[in-house]
Motif scaffolding. Structure first.
Motif, PDB file in Angstrom:
ATOM      1  N   SER A   9      24.162 -16.815-153.616  1.00 55.27           N
ATOM      2  CA  SER A   9      22.652 -16.630-153.414  1.00 55.27           C
ATOM      3  C   SER A   9      22.971 -14.734-153.988  1.00 55.27           C
ATOM      4  O   SER A   9      21.659 -15.183-154.518  1.00 55.27           O
ATOM      5  N   PRO A  10      23.803 -14.405-154.194  1.00 54.34           N
ATOM      6  CA  PRO A  10      23.220 -12.765-154.723  1.00 54.34           C
ATOM      7  C   PRO A  10      22.840 -12.384-155.900  1.00 54.34           C
ATOM      8  O   PRO A  10      22.087 -12.086-156.479  1.00 54.34           O
ATOM      9  N   PHE A  11      23.589 -14.051-157.127  1.00 53.61           N
ATOM     10  CA  PHE A  11      22.351 -14.223-158.390  1.00 53.61           C
ATOM     11  C   PHE A  11      21.899 -14.597-158.508  1.00 53.61           C
ATOM     12  O   PHE A  11      20.719 -14.403-160.004  1.00 53.61           O
ATOM     13  N   CYS A  12      20.778 -15.039-157.037  1.00 48.30           N
ATOM     14  CA  CYS A  12      19.572 -15.738-157.582  1.00 48.30           C
ATOM     15  C   CYS A  12      18.831 -14.918-157.105  1.00 48.30           C
ATOM     16  O   CYS A  12      17.497 -14.906-157.792  1.00 48.30           O
ATOM     17  N   PHE A  13      19.052 -13.475-157.082  1.00 49.44           N
ATOM     18  CA  PHE A  13      18.062 -12.047-157.199  1.00 49.44           C
ATOM     19  C   PHE A  13      17.912 -11.754-158.193  1.00 49.44           C
ATOM     20  O   PHE A  13      16.794 -10.965-158.011  1.00 49.44           O
ATOM     21  N   LEU A  14      18.343 -11.635-158.937  1.00 52.63           N
ATOM     22  CA  LEU A  14      18.066 -11.225-159.924  1.00 52.63           C
ATOM     23  C   LEU A  14      16.929 -12.035-161.105  1.00 52.63           C
ATOM     24  O   LEU A  14      16.836 -13.159-160.932  1.00 52.63           O
ATOM     25  N   ARG A  15      16.113 -11.327-161.960  1.00 53.80           N
ATOM     26  CA  ARG A  15      14.571 -12.063-162.620  1.00 53.80           C
ATOM     27  C   ARG A  15      14.642 -13.457-163.654  1.00 53.80           C
ATOM     28  O   ARG A  15      14.011 -13.899-163.574  1.00 53.80           O
ATOM     29  N   ALA A  16      15.725 -12.460-164.255  1.00 48.75           N
ATOM     30  CA  ALA A  16      15.273 -12.793-166.250  1.00 48.75           C
ATOM     31  C   ALA A  16      15.931 -13.587-165.321  1.00 48.75           C
ATOM     32  O   ALA A  16      17.215 -13.571-165.818  1.00 48.75           O
ATOM     33  N   PHE A  17      16.004 -14.932-167.388  1.00 45.84           N
ATOM     34  CA  PHE A  17      17.171 -16.002-167.579  1.00 45.84           C
ATOM     35  C   PHE A  17      18.476 -15.877-167.996  1.00 45.84           C
ATOM     36  O   PHE A  17      19.761 -15.982-167.974  1.00 45.84           O
TER      37      PHE A  17
ATOM     38  N   PRO B  13       6.595  -8.061-156.485  1.00 47.50           N
ATOM     39  CA  PRO B  13       6.652  -6.278-155.572  1.00 47.50           C
ATOM     40  C   PRO B  13       8.432  -7.014-154.806  1.00 47.50           C
ATOM     41  O   PRO B  13       8.398  -7.901-154.438  1.00 47.50           O
ATOM     42  N   THR B  14       9.171  -6.027-154.650  1.00 47.62           N
ATOM     43  CA  THR B  14      10.993  -6.080-153.897  1.00 47.62           C
ATOM     44  C   THR B  14      10.168  -6.265-152.826  1.00 47.62           C
ATOM     45  O   THR B  14      10.806  -7.739-152.821  1.00 47.62           O
ATOM     46  N   ALA B  15       9.472  -6.221-151.813  1.00 50.45           N
ATOM     47  CA  ALA B  15       9.307  -6.841-150.583  1.00 50.45           C
ATOM     48  C   ALA B  15       8.978  -7.974-150.751  1.00 50.45           C
ATOM     49  O   ALA B  15      10.334  -9.261-150.347  1.00 50.45           O
ATOM     50  N   ARG B  16       8.267  -8.936-150.868  1.00 46.70           N
ATOM     51  CA  ARG B  16       7.845  -9.708-150.932  1.00 46.70           C
ATOM     52  C   ARG B  16       8.929 -10.943-151.942  1.00 46.70           C
ATOM     53  O   ARG B  16       9.004 -11.933-152.107  1.00 46.70           O
ATOM     54  N   TYR B  17       9.595 -10.436-153.156  1.00 44.76           N
ATOM     55  CA  TYR B  17      10.438 -11.000-154.173  1.00 44.76           C
ATOM     56  C   TYR B  17      11.563 -11.386-152.989  1.00 44.76           C
ATOM     57  O   TYR B  17      12.069 -12.198-153.701  1.00 44.76           O
ATOM     58  N   VAL B  18      12.156 -10.191-152.744  1.00 48.27           N
ATOM     59  CA  VAL B  18      13.169 -10.933-151.981  1.00 48.27           C
ATOM     60  C   VAL B  18      12.882 -11.941-150.560  1.00 48.27           C
ATOM     61  O   VAL B  18      13.167 -13.012-150.581  1.00 48.27           O
ATOM     62  N   VAL B  19      11.616 -11.923-150.373  1.00 52.97           N
ATOM     63  CA  VAL B  19      11.432 -13.108-149.419  1.00 52.97           C
ATOM     64  C   VAL B  19      10.791 -14.453-149.857  1.00 52.97           C
ATOM     65  O   VAL B  19      11.579 -15.233-149.393  1.00 52.97           O
ATOM     66  N   LEU B  20      10.230 -14.182-150.931  1.00 53.25           N
ATOM     67  CA  LEU B  20      10.453 -15.190-151.523  1.00 53.25           C
ATOM     68  C   LEU B  20      11.872 -16.042-152.423  1.00 53.25           C
ATOM     69  O   LEU B  20      11.612 -17.271-151.691  1.00 53.25           O
ATOM     70  N   THR B  21      12.280 -15.124-152.554  1.00 52.45           N
ATOM     71  CA  THR B  21      13.458 -15.747-153.346  1.00 52.45           C
ATOM     72  C   THR B  21      14.119 -16.376-152.175  1.00 52.45           C
ATOM     73  O   THR B  21      15.169 -17.748-152.046  1.00 52.45           O
ATOM     74  N   GLY B  22      14.610 -15.522-150.820  1.00 51.36           N
ATOM     75  CA  GLY B  22      14.867 -15.833-149.981  1.00 51.36           C
ATOM     76  C   GLY B  22      15.023 -17.177-149.110  1.00 51.36           C
ATOM     77  O   GLY B  22      15.861 -18.346-148.932  1.00 51.36           O
ATOM     78  N   ILE B  23      13.442 -17.802-149.314  1.00 50.94           N
ATOM     79  CA  ILE B  23      12.516 -18.496-149.318  1.00 50.94           C
ATOM     80  C   ILE B  23      13.446 -20.248-149.748  1.00 50.94           C
ATOM     81  O   ILE B  23      13.792 -21.189-149.531  1.00 50.94           O
ATOM     82  N   LEU B  24      13.796 -20.116-151.360  1.00 50.93           N
ATOM     83  CA  LEU B  24      13.679 -20.849-151.712  1.00 50.93           C
ATOM     84  C   LEU B  24      15.159 -20.659-152.142  1.00 50.93           C
ATOM     85  O   LEU B  24      15.341 -22.454-152.369  1.00 50.93           O
ATOM     86  N   ILE B  25      16.228 -20.260-151.979  1.00 49.47           N
ATOM     87  CA  ILE B  25      17.595 -20.281-152.159  1.00 49.47           C
ATOM     88  C   ILE B  25      18.279 -21.464-150.639  1.00 49.47           C
ATOM     89  O   ILE B  25      18.381 -22.064-151.072  1.00 49.47           O
ATOM     90  N   ALA B  26      16.688 -21.414-149.863  1.00 50.45           N
ATOM     91  CA  ALA B  26      17.523 -21.971-148.495  1.00 50.45           C
ATOM     92  C   ALA B  26      17.426 -23.826-148.437  1.00 50.45           C
ATOM     93  O   ALA B  26      17.539 -24.079-148.099  1.00 50.45           O
TER      94      ALA B  26
END
Length: 528
Positions: free
Chosen positions: A178-186, A343-356
């Motif tokens: 999951s840590p790699f999924c928090f990178l933003r760009a391909f 924005p960072t806070a929204r980005y972290v929440v969205l990414t976490g949901i999409l990973i799960a």
């Protein structure tokens, strides 16, 4: 702001790409941080770009390639592999050529398609198709990790400790990657792609060695018409990387971009060779009768199977961020949101949901149906959304954004030379002229478009935005302009695959589920 409406009784201008966003203006502002760049940083060399694009091809689809060849036979299988690798090469060139033609060489695929086709609806279909395809890919990766991991840990059961079971392996692997999924760009995950490709290439060579040692016969002819058509999706799925082409190009260093056509060619050659080696090696190692949708399941119990299973699990863990970033990109673009600017806070929440979500979905599937579901996911994601995204859309965008304007320009030029032509007719080609007005585009491509037109970037460009790279107006693939039949043939083949292959695949899965069980779909041997 929206442009003024066309005068009453007059059609809107050809370059008008106005649309009503799915989100309100205030909501979109909350999902955009203007101090963040709207396009990726220029990070990667040509070599690193080749490795990342090859690795984009080789997800879980490579594991089902021996099974696909068992259905098609050697001759048809090699022909289909060459055909689809060639199609990947050509449609990637169409992608880049269309971007150059509309003045957004380093723009993302969504905005380029919208500008070329002058259709927000088509662009949204593209965004949805790629997001669905990438989501299906994530399902298959979690499926394969759980299945392989549970097999490796089988000697530790009983008791079932949770972590040594199919769902337990999926959960552990997801937490580790999951840590790699928090990178933003391909382009930012390119170094991880090197490790991913090294592992799957090693696995492929080991299976090829096992095939040389076993020397089992490889069928020359297809088993059946239905079986051959049903696995076309596997070929499309395993050879595709077109949805990542623009992200790869934007992430390349400006000094390496002139060689992008060679990058695309080498990518298709290396990818095709790797897939072909896996297909023939797997069939020779396991045999036509025992092959399944996941080639590793057919290997005999022992050190080789355990080692290759571990290699493949780590390959998926390094690979998943690649497709995850693509899924998040196109999913956000569907809602007119740029993930690079969330924005960072929204980005972290969205990414976490999409990973799960994909991990939880596959962990819930009963182990008995894993093989059949794995094969169905690959077959369908390679048939409907992926064909639309990687074959039909690039060819349609190229037709609308390049060929149609080229034909219109040629007709206009002929009229201007005709003494009987009415005065005031158009005499220039907006596609080829550097100083011609381009279609209206979003602010995310404004700097790139301005560089293409030789004008400075807008003064109100958000601070910290990626520096615009001047896009060349020279054609990257002039032969595609000279031979439009290539584009039309791609469109016809795309429609055929989306209709015929889908019907056959669903029919075959339904018959297997009704006659025996859904797990039989990946091991079907019925002759029609």
């Amino acid at each position: 702001p929206k442009q003024p409406m066309a005068a009453a009784g007059m059609p809107p201008p050809e370059d008008d790409v106005r649309h009503v966003p799915l989100l309100t203006a205030s909501t979109r502002r909350r999902w955009r941080a203007d101090d963040r760049p709207d396009r990726p940083a220029e990070l990667n060399s040509a070599v690193l770009s080749v490795v990342q694009m090859v690795n984009t091809m080789l997800g879980s689809g490579i594991l089902s390639f021996p099974y696909a060849f068992s259905q098609t036979g050697l001759v048809l299988g090699l022909a289909l592999l060459v055909f689809f690798e060639t199609a990947t090469y050509l449609t990637n060139l169409m992608n880049l050529e269309t971007g150059v033609a509309v003045g957004m060489a380093t723009g993302d695929m969504s905005e380029i398609v919208e500008t070329a086709t002058r259709s927000t609806t088509w662009r949204r279909y593209l965004d949805l198709a790629v997001a669905v395809e990438a989501f299906g890919s994530l399902l298959s990766y979690n499926n394969a990790m759980g299945n392989l991991g549970a097999s490796v840990l089988k000697p530790t059961r009983p008791p079932d400790a949770g972590l040594n079971t199919y769902p337990g392996v999926i959960v552990i692997c997801t937490l580790m990657l999951s840590p790699f999924c928090f990178l933003r760009a391909f382009g930012e995950v390119a170094p991880v792609s090197v490790a991913s490709y090294a592992l799957i290439a090693t696995t492929t060579l080991c299976i090829a060695g096992a095939g040389l040692n076993a020397g089992r016969a490889i069928p020359w002819a297809p088993q059946s018409f239905v079986g051959s058509v049903a696995v076309i999706g596997n070929f499309v799925f395993a050879t595709s990387n077109q949805y990542a082409c623009h992200e790869m190009y934007a992430s390349m260093r400006a000094t390496d971009r002139p060689g992008v056509t060679r990058v695309i060619l080498v990518t298709s050659v290396i990818g095709g060779c790797t897939l072909g080696t896996m297909a023939l090696g797997g069939l020779a190692a396991i045999g036509e009768r025992r092959i399944s949708a996941n080639v590793l399941d057919g290997l005999p119990e022992g050190a080789l199977r355990t080692t290759l299973s571990l290699f493949t699990i780590v390959h998926f863990m390094c690979y998943i961020p690649n497709d995850f970033i693509i899924m998040r990109l196109f999913g956000c673009r569907f809602f007119d949101v740029n993930p690079l600017q969330i924005p960072t806070a929204r980005y972290v929440v969205l990414t976490g949901i999409l990973i799960a979500v994909p991990a939880a979905a596959m962990a819930a599937i009963p182990r008995d149906d894993v093989v059949g579901v794995f094969e169905l996911v690959i077959a369908l994601t390679g048939t409907i959304p992926i064909v639309f995204a990687v074959m039909l859309t690039p060819s349609m965008a190229f037709k609308r954004g390049v060929l149609d304007k080229q034909a219109s320009s040629s007709s206009s030029s002929s009229s201007s030379r005709d003494p009987e032509a009415p005065p005031g007719g158009p005499t220039t080609n907006p596609v080829h002229r550097v100083d011609a007005p381009q279609p209206a585009v979003s602010g995310e491509a404004a700097a790139d478009k301005a560089a293409t037109n030789g004008a400075p970037a807008d003064a109100d460009k958000p601070p910290g935005a990626a520096s615009a790279t001047a896009a060349t107006t020279a054609s990257l693939a002039p032969f595609l302009r000279r031979h439009p039949w290539i584009t039309y043939a791609t469109i016809v083949v795309s429609v055929f695959i989306m209709v015929v292959a889908t019907v056959v695949t669903v029919y075959q899965f339904a018959v297997d589920c009704l006659d025996k069980s859904c797990s039989e779909f990946g091991n079907r041997r019925r002759r029609f």
